[in-house]
Design a protein around this motif. Structure first.
Motif, PDB file in Angstrom:
ATOM      1  N   ILE A 112       0.850  -1.184   0.000  1.00  0.00           N
ATOM      2  CA  ILE A 112       0.000   0.000   0.000  1.00  0.00           C
ATOM      3  C   ILE A 112       0.885   1.232   0.000  1.00  0.00           C
ATOM      4  CG2 ILE A 112      -0.256   0.053   2.502  1.00  0.00           C
ATOM      5  CD1 ILE A 112      -3.159   1.000   2.061  1.00  0.00           C
ATOM      6  N   ASP A 113       0.473   2.215  -0.775  1.00  0.00           N
ATOM      7  CA  ASP A 113       1.209   3.468  -0.904  1.00  0.00           C
ATOM      8  C   ASP A 113       0.168   4.544  -1.195  1.00  0.00           C
ATOM      9  OD1 ASP A 113       3.330   5.232  -1.170  1.00  0.00           O
ATOM     10  OD2 ASP A 113       3.728   4.709  -3.259  1.00  0.00           O
ATOM     11  N   SER A 114       0.540   5.784  -1.010  1.00  0.00           N
ATOM     12  CA  SER A 114      -0.399   6.850  -1.347  1.00  0.00           C
ATOM     13  C   SER A 114       0.339   8.009  -1.989  1.00  0.00           C
ATOM     14  CB  SER A 114      -1.151   7.334  -0.100  1.00  0.00           C
ATOM     15  OG  SER A 114      -0.280   8.012   0.773  1.00  0.00           O
ATOM     16  N   CYS A 115      -0.388   8.748  -2.780  1.00  0.00           N
ATOM     17  CA  CYS A 115       0.099  10.011  -3.315  1.00  0.00           C
ATOM     18  C   CYS A 115      -1.080  10.966  -3.274  1.00  0.00           C
ATOM     19  CB  CYS A 115       0.653   9.857  -4.720  1.00  0.00           C
ATOM     20  SG  CYS A 115      -0.593   9.569  -5.967  1.00  0.00           S
ATOM     21  N   ILE A 116      -0.874  12.135  -2.900  1.00  0.00           N
ATOM     22  CA  ILE A 116      -1.851  13.204  -2.716  1.00  0.00           C
ATOM     23  C   ILE A 116      -3.300  12.740  -2.509  1.00  0.00           C
ATOM     24  CG2 ILE A 116      -2.722  15.396  -3.597  1.00  0.00           C
ATOM     25  CD1 ILE A 116      -0.059  15.675  -5.084  1.00  0.00           C
ATOM     26  N   THR A 117      -3.947  12.190  -3.537  1.00  0.00           N
ATOM     27  CA  THR A 117      -5.363  11.823  -3.410  1.00  0.00           C
ATOM     28  C   THR A 117      -5.650  10.342  -3.621  1.00  0.00           C
ATOM     29  OG1 THR A 117      -5.788  12.224  -5.756  1.00  0.00           O
ATOM     30  CG2 THR A 117      -6.112  14.094  -4.251  1.00  0.00           C
ATOM     31  N   ARG A 118      -4.641   9.595  -4.021  1.00  0.00           N
ATOM     32  CA  ARG A 118      -4.882   8.189  -4.367  1.00  0.00           C
ATOM     33  C   ARG A 118      -4.183   7.225  -3.427  1.00  0.00           C
ATOM     34  NH1 ARG A 118      -5.261   7.611 -10.829  1.00  0.00           N
ATOM     35  NH2 ARG A 118      -6.418   9.517 -11.175  1.00  0.00           N
ATOM     36  N   LEU A 119      -4.874   6.151  -3.170  1.00  0.00           N
ATOM     37  CA  LEU A 119      -4.330   5.025  -2.419  1.00  0.00           C
ATOM     38  C   LEU A 119      -3.955   3.978  -3.463  1.00  0.00           C
ATOM     39  CD1 LEU A 119      -4.031   4.206   0.563  1.00  0.00           C
ATOM     40  CD2 LEU A 119      -6.231   3.062   0.362  1.00  0.00           C
ATOM     41  N   ARG A 120      -2.700   3.592  -3.491  1.00  0.00           N
ATOM     42  CA  ARG A 120      -2.226   2.599  -4.460  1.00  0.00           C
ATOM     43  C   ARG A 120      -2.051   1.267  -3.742  1.00  0.00           C
ATOM     44  NH1 ARG A 120       2.723   6.190  -6.274  1.00  0.00           N
ATOM     45  NH2 ARG A 120       1.593   7.938  -7.167  1.00  0.00           N
ATOM     46  N   LEU A 121      -2.645   0.218  -4.313  1.00  0.00           N
ATOM     47  CA  LEU A 121      -2.632  -1.089  -3.657  1.00  0.00           C
ATOM     48  C   LEU A 121      -2.203  -2.197  -4.594  1.00  0.00           C
ATOM     49  CD1 LEU A 121      -6.223  -0.877  -2.177  1.00  0.00           C
ATOM     50  CD2 LEU A 121      -4.131  -0.399  -0.948  1.00  0.00           C
ATOM     51  N   GLU A 122      -1.507  -3.167  -4.026  1.00  0.00           N
ATOM     52  CA  GLU A 122      -1.312  -4.448  -4.686  1.00  0.00           C
ATOM     53  C   GLU A 122      -2.010  -5.459  -3.797  1.00  0.00           C
ATOM     54  OE1 GLU A 122       2.085  -7.546  -6.281  1.00  0.00           O
ATOM     55  OE2 GLU A 122       2.697  -5.564  -5.592  1.00  0.00           O
ATOM     56  N   THR A 123      -2.850  -6.285  -4.391  1.00  0.00           N
ATOM     57  CA  THR A 123      -3.673  -7.211  -3.616  1.00  0.00           C
ATOM     58  C   THR A 123      -3.340  -8.660  -3.943  1.00  0.00           C
ATOM     59  OG1 THR A 123      -5.409  -7.306  -5.289  1.00  0.00           O
ATOM     60  CG2 THR A 123      -5.589  -5.565  -3.647  1.00  0.00           C
ATOM     61  N   SER A 152     -15.019   7.088  -1.531  1.00  0.00           N
ATOM     62  CA  SER A 152     -14.104   6.987  -2.666  1.00  0.00           C
ATOM     63  C   SER A 152     -14.761   7.611  -3.889  1.00  0.00           C
ATOM     64  CB  SER A 152     -13.779   5.518  -2.950  1.00  0.00           C
ATOM     65  OG  SER A 152     -13.199   5.388  -4.224  1.00  0.00           O
ATOM     66  N   GLU A 153     -13.962   8.324  -4.673  1.00  0.00           N
ATOM     67  CA  GLU A 153     -14.465   8.911  -5.917  1.00  0.00           C
ATOM     68  C   GLU A 153     -14.245   7.985  -7.095  1.00  0.00           C
ATOM     69  OE1 GLU A 153     -16.265  11.645  -6.219  1.00  0.00           O
ATOM     70  OE2 GLU A 153     -16.146  11.981  -4.060  1.00  0.00           O
ATOM     71  N   GLY A 154     -13.631   6.835  -6.843  1.00  0.00           N
ATOM     72  CA  GLY A 154     -13.444   5.878  -7.920  1.00  0.00           C
ATOM     73  C   GLY A 154     -12.348   4.882  -7.625  1.00  0.00           C
ATOM     74  N   VAL A 155     -12.420   3.751  -8.289  1.00  0.00           N
ATOM     75  CA  VAL A 155     -11.428   2.695  -8.168  1.00  0.00           C
ATOM     76  C   VAL A 155     -10.930   2.400  -9.584  1.00  0.00           C
ATOM     77  CG1 VAL A 155     -10.994   0.305  -7.481  1.00  0.00           C
ATOM     78  CG2 VAL A 155     -12.566   1.723  -6.143  1.00  0.00           C
ATOM     79  N   ILE A 156      -9.623   2.492  -9.759  1.00  0.00           N
ATOM     80  CA  ILE A 156      -9.022   2.313 -11.072  1.00  0.00           C
ATOM     81  C   ILE A 156      -8.148   1.064 -11.037  1.00  0.00           C
ATOM     82  CG2 ILE A 156      -7.517   3.348 -12.819  1.00  0.00           C
ATOM     83  CD1 ILE A 156      -8.194   6.067 -11.249  1.00  0.00           C
ATOM     84  N   LYS A 157      -8.463   0.097 -11.882  1.00  0.00           N
ATOM     85  CA  LYS A 157      -7.656  -1.114 -11.982  1.00  0.00           C
ATOM     86  C   LYS A 157      -6.435  -0.785 -12.831  1.00  0.00           C
ATOM     87  CE  LYS A 157      -7.875  -5.976 -13.128  1.00  0.00           C
ATOM     88  NZ  LYS A 157      -8.640  -7.069 -13.680  1.00  0.00           N
ATOM     89  N   VAL A 158      -5.242  -1.021 -12.270  1.00  0.00           N
ATOM     90  CA  VAL A 158      -3.998  -0.650 -12.932  1.00  0.00           C
ATOM     91  C   VAL A 158      -3.268  -1.872 -13.482  1.00  0.00           C
ATOM     92  CG1 VAL A 158      -1.804   0.551 -12.633  1.00  0.00           C
ATOM     93  CG2 VAL A 158      -3.808   1.347 -11.401  1.00  0.00           C
ATOM     94  N   GLY A 159      -3.552  -3.017 -12.976  1.00  0.00           N
ATOM     95  CA  GLY A 159      -2.912  -4.253 -13.419  1.00  0.00           C
ATOM     96  C   GLY A 159      -3.741  -5.420 -12.930  1.00  0.00           C
ATOM     97  N   GLU A 160      -3.175  -6.596 -13.049  1.00  0.00           N
ATOM     98  CA  GLU A 160      -3.904  -7.792 -12.653  1.00  0.00           C
ATOM     99  C   GLU A 160      -4.332  -7.752 -11.181  1.00  0.00           C
ATOM    100  OE1 GLU A 160      -3.015 -12.503 -12.364  1.00  0.00           O
ATOM    101  OE2 GLU A 160      -2.323 -11.488 -14.177  1.00  0.00           O
ATOM    102  N   ASN A 161      -3.441  -7.301 -10.309  1.00  0.00           N
ATOM    103  CA  ASN A 161      -3.745  -7.249  -8.878  1.00  0.00           C
ATOM    104  C   ASN A 161      -3.475  -5.882  -8.268  1.00  0.00           C
ATOM    105  OD1 ASN A 161      -4.684  -9.893  -8.497  1.00  0.00           O
ATOM    106  ND2 ASN A 161      -2.597 -10.663  -8.525  1.00  0.00           N
TER     107      ASN A 161
END
Length: 126
Positions: free
Chosen positions: A57-68, A84-93
Motif C-alpha cells: 500500500i502506498d499513497s500520493c496526494i489523493t490516491r491510495l495505491r494497492l497491490e492485492t 471513494s471517488e473511484g477505483v481504477i484497476k492498474v494491473g492484474e492485482n
C-alpha cells in the motif's frame, strides 16, 4: 468552498448522473463525518478484503495505491459509499482508489497495523 471540495462534488455529481444514465444506482453514502479516523480506516480495510489481502500500500496526494492478493475481494460499491471517488484497476492485482486527503491516513493506518503484526510475530518467536 475550496476548489478541491468543489471539484470533488462536481466529480461525484457527474459520476452519479452517468451511473443513472447507464441504469446503475449510485451507492448510498455512509456518513463518515462523525467517525474516528481509526473507525473509518477499519471500515475501509474490511472493504479492501482485509489486511491479509493487501500485499503493498502506498499513497500520493489523493490516491491510495494497492497491490492485492485477490483483486476480486475489493468491494468497490462499499468503498464508494465510504467516500471513494473511484477505483481504477492498474494491473492484474493492482488498483488505485481515489480517496482525497484520506489516502495518506489510510496508508499510515495500514502500515502501523502491519508493523504491529510483524512485531507480535517476532516477539512470539522469541
Amino acid at each position: 468552498m475550496k476548489n478541491t471540495e468543489k471539484k470533488g462534488r462536481l466529480s461525484s455529481l457527474f459520476k452519479s448522473f452517468t451511473d443513472r444514465l447507464n441504469g446503475k444506482e449510485a451507492p448510498k453514502r455512509i456518513d463518515t463525518s462523525k467517525m474516528s479516523d481509526e473507525d473509518f480506516c477499519k471500515l475501509v480495510l474490511v472493504e479492501l478484503g482485509g489486511i491479509e489481502n493487501l500485499l503493498m500500500i502506498d499513497s500520493c496526494i489523493t490516491r491510495l495505491r494497492l497491490e492485492t492478493a485477490d483483486i476480486k475481494k475489493i468491494n468497490v460499491e462499499r468503498l464508494e459509499a465510504l467516500g471513494s471517488e473511484g477505483v481504477i484497476k492498474v494491473g492484474e492485482n493492482r488498483v488505485q482508489i481515489i480517496f482525497g486527503e484520506k489516502a495518506a491516513l489510510l496508508e499510515k493506518y495500514y502500515n502501523k497495523m502491519k508493523r504491529d503484526i510483524e512485531e507480535k510475530l517476532h516477539n512470539h518467536k522469541k
